[in-house]
Scaffold this motif. Structure first.
Motif, PDB file in Angstrom:
ATOM      1  N   GLU A 193      19.472  -7.708   6.095  1.00 38.19           N
ATOM      2  CA  GLU A 193      19.597  -8.922   5.410  1.00 38.19           C
ATOM      3  C   GLU A 193      19.288 -10.091   5.798  1.00 38.19           C
ATOM      4  O   GLU A 193      19.093 -11.316   5.641  1.00 38.19           O
ATOM      5  CB  GLU A 193      21.060  -9.085   5.438  1.00 38.19           C
ATOM      6  N   SER A 194      18.515  -9.703   7.190  1.00 33.40           N
ATOM      7  CA  SER A 194      17.834 -10.883   8.174  1.00 33.40           C
ATOM      8  C   SER A 194      16.435 -10.801   7.823  1.00 33.40           C
ATOM      9  O   SER A 194      15.799  -9.601   7.798  1.00 33.40           O
ATOM     10  CB  SER A 194      18.073 -10.662   9.528  1.00 33.40           C
ATOM     11  N   PHE A 195      15.765 -11.876   7.420  1.00 33.91           N
ATOM     12  CA  PHE A 195      14.405 -11.816   7.086  1.00 33.91           C
ATOM     13  C   PHE A 195      13.539 -12.688   7.993  1.00 33.91           C
ATOM     14  O   PHE A 195      13.914 -13.735   8.318  1.00 33.91           O
ATOM     15  CB  PHE A 195      14.332 -12.348   5.607  1.00 33.91           C
ATOM     16  N   PRO A 223      12.353  -7.837   5.732  1.00 32.16           N
ATOM     17  CA  PRO A 223      13.588  -7.932   6.551  1.00 32.16           C
ATOM     18  C   PRO A 223      13.025  -7.500   7.893  1.00 32.16           C
ATOM     19  O   PRO A 223      11.987  -6.840   8.019  1.00 32.16           O
ATOM     20  CB  PRO A 223      14.266  -6.569   6.082  1.00 32.16           C
ATOM     21  N   VAL A 224      13.808  -8.003   8.963  1.00 35.07           N
ATOM     22  CA  VAL A 224      13.741  -7.864  10.234  1.00 35.07           C
ATOM     23  C   VAL A 224      13.314  -6.357  10.861  1.00 35.07           C
ATOM     24  O   VAL A 224      12.666  -5.945  11.473  1.00 35.07           O
ATOM     25  CB  VAL A 224      14.680  -8.414  10.957  1.00 35.07           C
ATOM     26  N   GLY A 225      14.177  -5.300   9.839  1.00 41.04           N
ATOM     27  CA  GLY A 225      14.064  -4.074  10.398  1.00 41.04           C
ATOM     28  C   GLY A 225      12.795  -3.273   9.986  1.00 41.04           C
ATOM     29  O   GLY A 225      12.438  -2.542  10.633  1.00 41.04           O
ATOM     30  N   HIS A 226      12.003  -4.074   9.042  1.00 41.66           N
ATOM     31  CA  HIS A 226      10.636  -3.506   8.685  1.00 41.66           C
ATOM     32  C   HIS A 226       9.666  -3.535   9.924  1.00 41.66           C
ATOM     33  O   HIS A 226       8.769  -2.853  10.134  1.00 41.66           O
ATOM     34  CB  HIS A 226      10.196  -4.241   7.425  1.00 41.66           C
ATOM     35  N   TRP A 227       9.776  -5.074  10.351  1.00 40.11           N
ATOM     36  CA  TRP A 227       8.919  -5.513  11.434  1.00 40.11           C
ATOM     37  C   TRP A 227       9.376  -4.392  12.563  1.00 40.11           C
ATOM     38  O   TRP A 227       8.269  -4.051  13.176  1.00 40.11           O
ATOM     39  CB  TRP A 227       9.299  -6.990  11.808  1.00 40.11           C
ATOM     40  N   LEU A 228      10.542  -4.172  12.917  1.00 35.02           N
ATOM     41  CA  LEU A 228      10.916  -3.316  14.157  1.00 35.02           C
ATOM     42  C   LEU A 228      10.155  -2.055  13.785  1.00 35.02           C
ATOM     43  O   LEU A 228       9.844  -1.063  14.598  1.00 35.02           O
ATOM     44  CB  LEU A 228      12.218  -3.231  14.350  1.00 35.02           C
ATOM     45  N   SER A 241       4.904   6.178   3.621  1.00 37.36           N
ATOM     46  CA  SER A 241       5.792   7.249   3.147  1.00 37.36           C
ATOM     47  C   SER A 241       7.208   6.785   3.486  1.00 37.36           C
ATOM     48  O   SER A 241       8.009   7.141   2.752  1.00 37.36           O
ATOM     49  CB  SER A 241       5.516   8.576   4.179  1.00 37.36           C
ATOM     50  N   ILE A 242       7.558   5.954   4.520  1.00 39.01           N
ATOM     51  CA  ILE A 242       8.889   5.636   4.596  1.00 39.01           C
ATOM     52  C   ILE A 242       9.327   4.364   4.041  1.00 39.01           C
ATOM     53  O   ILE A 242      10.483   3.768   4.036  1.00 39.01           O
ATOM     54  CB  ILE A 242       9.122   5.456   6.387  1.00 39.01           C
ATOM     55  N   GLY A 243       8.440   3.562   3.231  1.00 42.42           N
ATOM     56  CA  GLY A 243       8.926   2.468   2.225  1.00 42.42           C
ATOM     57  C   GLY A 243       8.954   1.343   3.051  1.00 42.42           C
ATOM     58  O   GLY A 243       9.458   0.366   2.691  1.00 42.42           O
ATOM     59  N   ILE A 244       7.802   1.125   4.048  1.00 43.02           N
ATOM     60  CA  ILE A 244       7.809  -0.282   4.575  1.00 43.02           C
ATOM     61  C   ILE A 244       7.062  -1.424   3.613  1.00 43.02           C
ATOM     62  O   ILE A 244       6.181  -1.059   2.940  1.00 43.02           O
ATOM     63  CB  ILE A 244       6.870  -0.358   5.922  1.00 43.02           C
ATOM     64  N   SER A 245       7.565  -2.373   3.691  1.00 46.03           N
ATOM     65  CA  SER A 245       7.209  -3.530   2.915  1.00 46.03           C
ATOM     66  C   SER A 245       5.490  -3.707   2.697  1.00 46.03           C
ATOM     67  O   SER A 245       5.101  -3.729   3.679  1.00 46.03           O
ATOM     68  CB  SER A 245       7.845  -4.668   3.010  1.00 46.03           C
ATOM     69  N   ILE A 246       5.178  -3.774   1.315  1.00 43.34           N
ATOM     70  CA  ILE A 246       3.593  -4.156   1.316  1.00 43.34           C
ATOM     71  C   ILE A 246       3.292  -5.348   1.672  1.00 43.34           C
ATOM     72  O   ILE A 246       2.260  -5.556   2.089  1.00 43.34           O
ATOM     73  CB  ILE A 246       3.480  -3.954  -0.333  1.00 43.34           C
ATOM     74  N   ILE A 247       4.351  -6.317   1.769  1.00 46.17           N
ATOM     75  CA  ILE A 247       3.942  -7.691   2.261  1.00 46.17           C
ATOM     76  C   ILE A 247       3.221  -7.284   3.786  1.00 46.17           C
ATOM     77  O   ILE A 247       2.142  -7.955   4.183  1.00 46.17           O
ATOM     78  CB  ILE A 247       5.154  -8.445   2.386  1.00 46.17           C
TER      79      ILE A 247
END
Length: 571
Positions: free
Chosen positions: A167-169, A174-179, A241-247
């Motif tokens: 929920e944190s962007f 999402p921040v989790g994608h960056w990590l 494969s794990i679904g990290i944002s295309i952005i």
């Protein structure tokens, strides 16, 4: 004239006013090129403005309601996040005409792909504007149709991320994608390092040649570049494969392409270093010192080329238009080539001298009217030390185009003196000399008997001419002169024994006090020739081959009584 900006949105039914032909209209959403359309769509998704993102889609009338437009834009984003891909930004066309070098129909470009219900679907953008209008590139209606009914499932990464990280962007993601991206970078490099290390270890264990040079050096040069390249591919595969944002992935696309380019450059750099070092060491062991300068020059030139091409490739990968740079580089290259034409000619001449090796350092040669010993073969010129101890510098371009006579590679030396005898020499004396002098040539161990020729070639106003043609076996010029000296002294003894003498280069006036030729020696030579003739052993006009074999090596050389003979006999 000011530029008019106008947003062209699907569903705008208001008729556009016709503009003057010279008027240029710019699209406010940047959809005039395939790159602008894809970049604008990604930015709209990062801003979470799905209505604006839908303006990059070719929507029919039934899909122009706000909720439907938003749904389709979200669907495309989700499919891209869920294993889809878009070409790196630098690979997308930045021209209003799109790509014209592919097999796709004009006005349509392939920009990526997604998976819809287990089937691969290509993503196309197309120019929907009329020929006389400003280009307008949108995701094609066919693409929208293929993705509109796709089933959306929760991404694997979102399933495992804690709620706060979802929920944190940050930057629309999402921040989790960056990590996750940071962890993937570390994991990809470690996995690539382990894979390449294991592969090299297996190669060295089962291929004995991989533990020896030059194979060992070549394999080592591939280690780091392959590790980087494999890490890039592992990173791309896992991030999809794990679904990290295309952005995020699209922002990292230029970086991954850049790393791949750097890996190739590192490979070329390391191979150049190893090959040049290996070649330089081989040339040093062979004593071909002049070749080392060529190798070092080629290594420096190759590295400069790699750096220039690498900079251009990296700039192109991050989206910089390098067309102008390439044109300027080409013009500059032509100007440099014209200005350095003579230098290039000398360099090519140097390469020719190194590869063909008509001369080497230490060789005695003749180039044009210059004779001397080669002291140095450089990048631009060759230095020759003449007999007068002067140093002549010849440009390698001129040297490679000249007629070079190299004396150092002679396997034997020509012995071709001409004896001129007194005019009053009798025929029997000439016969005596022909036999005895030929016998000397055949019997001398340093004279090659095939051929070893001596001919009575003519009568001049001052002399009778005997011409020799034979080859002396000698390892160098000094030894040749020693053997030639020995032969000439022995031949003078034979001429004296025959009773005649060498002619003087002047006319002779005989007076009463001249005793003439010694009658006893003349008679003795005539008697010897008569004995040969009576016995059928006159070796004229040819020598008996059996006689030649009997004579071979019967002359003592070095001659008896000389210092050289004493040294050979161990005295």
């Amino acid at each position: 004239m000011p530029t008019v900006a106008r947003a062209q949105l699907p569903g705008n039914t208001e008729p556009a006013k016709e503009a003057a032909p010279e008027m240029l209209y710019r699209d406010s959403l940047g959809r005039e090129t395939p790159r602008g359309t894809v970049s604008g769509f990604i930015k709209a998704m990062a801003d979470r403005n799905y209505i604006r993102a839908s303006n990059y889609l070719a929507l029919d009338r039934a899909r122009r309601k706000a909720k439907e437009r938003e749904r389709i834009a979200k669907t495309l984003q989700h499919l891209l996040d869920q294993g889809g891909s878009i070409m790196p930004t630098s690979w997308l066309s930045s021209k209003s005409t799109g790509r014209t070098d592919d097999d796709i129909q004009p006005g349509t470009d392939l920009v990526g792909s997604v998976t819809v219900d287990g089937e691969a679907v290509n993503l196309y953008v197309e120019n929907v504007a009329s020929n006389d209008k400003t280009p307008l590139w949108l995701f094609s209606a066919e693409t929208v149709q293929d993705i509109s009914s796709a089933t959306i499932e929760e991404l694997w990464l979102d399933q495992i991320l804690p709620k706060p990280l979802k929920e944190s962007f940050l930057g629309g993601v999402p921040v989790g994608h960056w990590l996750a991206m940071i962890l993937l970078i570390v994991f990809s490099y470690i996995a690539a390092w382990a894979a390449i290390y294991t592969l090299l270890l297996i190669i060295r264990l089962f291929w004995g040649k991989a533990r020896t040079e030059p194979t060992k050096g070549v394999i080592s040069a591939f280690g780091l570049p392959f590790r980087l390249y494999l890490a890039v591919w592992v990173f791309i595969f896992l991030s999809q494969s794990i679904g990290i944002s295309i952005i995020i992935r699209q922002r990292f696309s230029s970086i991954t392409v850049t790393i791949a380019i750097v890996a190739v450059l590192i490979l070329l750099w390391r191979l150049t270093d190893y090959i040049s070092t290996y070649s330089k060491n081989r040339m040093s062991r062979r004593g071909r010192i002049s070749a080392i300068s060529i190798i070092l020059f080629l290594r420096r030139t190759a590295k400069v080329v790699f750096i220039v091409l690498g900079i251009i490739s990296i700039l192109s990968a991050i989206g910089v238009d390098v067309t102008t740079w390439l044109a300027a580089l080409g013009i500059g290259g032509i100007a440099l080539a014209l200005g350095a034409q003579k230098a290039v000619e000398n360099f090519v001449g140097s390469v020719t001298l190194i590869t063909d090796q008509p001369v080497r350092v230490g060789d005695f040669c003749k180039v044009g009217d210059v004779s001397g010993t080669v002291e140095q073969i450089g990048m631009r010129s060759t230095h020759i030390r003449t007999g007068e101890r002067t140093l002549v510098t010849i440009p390698n371009g001129d040297l490679s185009a000249s007629r070079i006579e190299n004396f150092a590679h002679r396997d034997r030396y020509l012995f071709d003196p001409v004896f001129e005898l007194r005019l009053d020499t009798t025929p029997d004396q000439v016969r005596f000399l022909l036999v005895e002098l030929r016998a000397l040539l055949y019997s001398h161990p340093k004279v090659n008997p095939d051929p070893a020729k001596l001919r009575f070639t003519g009568v001049t106003t001052t002399s009778l001419k005997l011409e020799f043609w034979a080859y002396i076996e000698a390892p160098n010029f000094d030894t040749f002169q020693e053997i030639q000296e020995d032969l000439l002294l022995r031949m003078m003894d034979i001429v004296t024994t025959s009773g005649t003498a060498f002619a003087m280069p002047s006319q002779h006036i005989f007076i009463a006090r001249d005793k003439g030729l010694p009658e006893e020696k003349v008679a003795k030579a005539a008697e010897t020739v008569k004995q040969w003739s009576d016995a059928g052993e006159l070796q004229l006009p040819k020598f008996d081959p059996k006689k030649i074999n009997e004579l071979k090596g019967t002359v003592a050389y070095p001659p008896e009584g000389s210092y050289s003979a004493k040294k050979v006999n161990g005295l």
